[in-house]
Design an enzyme around this catalytic site. Structure first.
Site, short mmCIF file in Angstrom:
data_model
loop_
_atom_site.label_atom_id
_atom_site.label_comp_id
_atom_site.label_asym_id
_atom_site.label_seq_id
_atom_site.Cartn_x
_atom_site.Cartn_y
_atom_site.Cartn_z
N LEU A 1 -40.22 76.00 -54.78
CA LEU A 1 -38.80 75.70 -54.97
C LEU A 1 -38.52 74.23 -54.68
O LEU A 1 -39.01 73.67 -53.71
CB LEU A 1 -37.96 76.57 -54.01
CG LEU A 1 -36.46 76.28 -53.99
CD1 LEU A 1 -35.79 76.84 -55.23
CD2 LEU A 1 -35.81 76.84 -52.72
N ASP B 1 -18.36 76.11 -49.48
CA ASP B 1 -16.99 75.87 -49.02
C ASP B 1 -16.56 76.95 -48.05
O ASP B 1 -16.90 78.13 -48.23
CB ASP B 1 -16.06 75.85 -50.24
CG ASP B 1 -14.70 75.24 -49.92
OD1 ASP B 1 -14.55 74.65 -48.83
OD2 ASP B 1 -13.80 75.36 -50.76
N ASN C 1 -16.45 76.49 -44.34
CA ASN C 1 -16.89 76.40 -42.95
C ASN C 1 -15.71 76.22 -41.98
O ASN C 1 -15.65 76.87 -40.93
CB ASN C 1 -17.86 75.23 -42.77
CG ASN C 1 -19.20 75.48 -43.42
OD1 ASN C 1 -19.53 76.60 -43.78
ND2 ASN C 1 -19.98 74.42 -43.58
N HIS D 1 -19.60 74.61 -39.31
CA HIS D 1 -20.70 73.89 -39.96
C HIS D 1 -22.06 74.38 -39.42
O HIS D 1 -23.02 74.51 -40.20
CB HIS D 1 -20.55 72.39 -39.74
CG HIS D 1 -19.32 71.82 -40.37
ND1 HIS D 1 -19.01 72.02 -41.71
CD2 HIS D 1 -18.31 71.05 -39.87
CE1 HIS D 1 -17.87 71.41 -42.00
NE2 HIS D 1 -17.43 70.82 -40.90
N TRP E 1 -16.01 61.43 -46.25
CA TRP E 1 -15.84 60.38 -45.25
C TRP E 1 -14.38 60.28 -44.79
O TRP E 1 -14.09 59.69 -43.75
CB TRP E 1 -16.28 59.03 -45.81
CG TRP E 1 -17.75 58.93 -46.08
CD1 TRP E 1 -18.36 59.00 -47.29
CD2 TRP E 1 -18.80 58.77 -45.12
NE1 TRP E 1 -19.72 58.88 -47.16
CE2 TRP E 1 -20.02 58.73 -45.83
CE3 TRP E 1 -18.83 58.63 -43.73
CZ2 TRP E 1 -21.25 58.58 -45.20
CZ3 TRP E 1 -20.06 58.48 -43.10
CH2 TRP E 1 -21.25 58.46 -43.82
N ARG F 1 -12.47 76.94 -42.40
CA ARG F 1 -11.62 78.12 -42.34
C ARG F 1 -12.28 79.25 -41.56
O ARG F 1 -11.63 80.00 -40.83
CB ARG F 1 -11.25 78.58 -43.75
CG ARG F 1 -10.12 77.78 -44.38
CD ARG F 1 -9.96 78.12 -45.84
NE ARG F 1 -11.03 77.55 -46.65
CZ ARG F 1 -11.32 77.94 -47.88
NH1 ARG F 1 -10.65 78.95 -48.43
NH2 ARG F 1 -12.27 77.34 -48.57
N ARG G 1 -14.15 73.23 -35.76
CA ARG G 1 -14.70 73.17 -37.11
C ARG G 1 -16.21 73.00 -37.11
O ARG G 1 -16.91 73.56 -37.97
CB ARG G 1 -14.06 72.01 -37.88
CG ARG G 1 -12.61 72.27 -38.27
CD ARG G 1 -12.02 71.05 -38.99
NE ARG G 1 -12.71 70.75 -40.23
CZ ARG G 1 -12.41 71.30 -41.41
NH1 ARG G 1 -11.45 72.19 -41.51
NH2 ARG G 1 -13.08 70.94 -42.50
N ARG H 1 -12.69 75.09 -58.43
CA ARG H 1 -12.80 73.73 -58.98
C ARG H 1 -14.19 73.19 -58.70
O ARG H 1 -14.93 73.70 -57.86
CB ARG H 1 -11.73 72.82 -58.38
CG ARG H 1 -11.74 72.73 -56.86
CD ARG H 1 -10.66 71.77 -56.35
NE ARG H 1 -10.65 71.73 -54.90
CZ ARG H 1 -9.90 72.50 -54.13
NH1 ARG H 1 -9.09 73.40 -54.67
NH2 ARG H 1 -9.95 72.41 -52.81
N ILE H 2 -14.53 72.11 -59.42
CA ILE H 2 -15.86 71.52 -59.29
C ILE H 2 -15.95 70.54 -58.13
O ILE H 2 -17.02 70.35 -57.54
CB ILE H 2 -16.26 70.80 -60.61
CG1 ILE H 2 -16.28 71.81 -61.77
CG2 ILE H 2 -17.61 70.12 -60.49
CD1 ILE H 2 -16.59 71.17 -63.11
#
Length: 250
Positions: free
Chosen positions: A136, A25, A27, A42, A74, A29, A38, A199-200
Site C-alpha cells: 500500500l 473530519d 475530531n 485529534h 494554519w 466535534r 480538541r 464538500r471537497i
C-alpha cells in the site's frame, strides 16, 4: 495494525477501488461531545488512521490518501496548531516502523517547507525508510491544498516553457497532471468524507475529477472497519461512466 475482526477482500461486494482518499473530519466535534479538549479528538483520530490503514492493507488497495492538515488549517488557534505538529511528530515516530513492517510506502504530500526543521527531518526519515516498499502507498496530505497543488504544477510547466523545453501549444491535460501530487499513482476512485459535511474543502481538486463520493455523518474518531466496508460496498454498486452514456441509453 492488525485486528481480529479485520475485514478481508472476500467480505466485500463487487470490485474494490484501487485508490481511496479520505477527508478526515469531526475530531473537534467528537472531543466536544466527550467534554474534552480538541487535541483529544485529534489523538483519537490517530487510532482511526491506524484502523483505516490496516483495512486498506488487508483489502489490498493500491493507495490510501488521507487529508491530515490543509493549508487553511494554519488559521486555527496557535495552541491547536502547535499541538497538531507535536502529534504529527509523535505519530511518525511511533507508526513508521509498523508501516515498514507491513510493506507500506509512506509519502507526505503538500508544502512541507512551512514545517519546522524537526518535523521535516522526521518526514524525510520516514519516507526514506519505506521508499522501497511495494505494498500500500499511504499518502498523508499535510499543509496541502488542491489550489496550491495546481499552481505548483503550473509554475513547473512555466519554467519549462521559459527554458524552451516545451511550447505552450504542447501543453495538454496530461502535461499538467504529470506535475501534480500523486501523478504516478492510480487515479482516485473513491473519496470518503466523515463528519456529515458535503464538500471537497480544497482537497485533490484535479485528482478527484471522476471519483465517486461517499459521505457519512460518522465523526472521524468513530470511523471503523464497518464504515469503511460500507463505503466500498456503495462504490461497488455505482455505475462509473467517466462522462459516457449509460449502457442502452439514448
Amino acid at each position: 495494525m492488525s485486528s481480529e475482526n479485520q475485514l478481508k477482500t472476500d467480505d466485500l461486494q463487487g470490485e474494490n477501488p484501487r485508490h481511496v482518499a479520505i477527508i478526515m473530519d469531526g475530531n473537534g466535534r467528537w472531543a466536544k461531545n466527550q467534554g474534552k479538549l480538541r487535541i483529544s479528538g485529534h489523538k483519537a483520530g490517530v487510532k482511526s488512521v491506524r484502523r483505516a490503514v490496516s483495512f486498506a492493507v488487508s483489502n489490498k488497495l493500491d493507495a490510501l490518501t488521507l487529508y491530515a492538515f490543509s493549508s487553511e488549517n494554519w488559521n486555527r488557534p496557535p495552541q491547536e496548531v502547535m499541538a497538531l505538529m507535536e502529534l504529527f511528530v509523535w505519530a511518525l515516530d511511533s507508526e513508521v516502523k509498523s508501516l515498514h513492517k507491513h510493506n507500506v510506502r509512506l509519502r507526505i504530500i503538500g508544502d512541507i517547507g512551512r514545517f519546522n526543521a524537526r518535523l521535516q527531518e522526521r518526514i524525510r526519515r520516514a519516507e526514506e525508510l519505506t521508499q522501497q516498499n511495494d505494498g500500500l502507498t499511504l499518502n498523508i496530505a499535510a499543509n496541502y491544498g488542491g489550489r496550491w497543488d495546481i499552481i505548483h504544477g503550473v509554475r513547473k510547466i512555466a519554467r519549462q516553457v521559459q527554458e524552451g523545453l516545451i511550447r505552450p501549444d504542447q501543453i495538454e491535460e496530461e502535461t499538467l497532471g504529470q506535475h501534480l501530487c500523486l501523478n504516478e499513482l492510480a487515479p482516485v476512485d473513491l473519496v470518503i468524507r466523515t463528519g456529515g459535511e458535503h464538500r471537497i474543502s480544497n482537497f485533490l481538486l484535479w485528482q478527484v475529477a471522476y471519483a465517486e463520493f461517499f459521505f457519512t455523518d460518522v465523526l472521524w474518531p468513530d470511523f471503523d472497519e464497518q464504515v469503511f466496508e460500507g463505503a466500498l460496498n456503495a462504490f461497488a454498486q455505482r455505475e462509473r461512466r467517466f462522462g459516457g452514456a449509460a449502457p442502452g441509453g439514448a
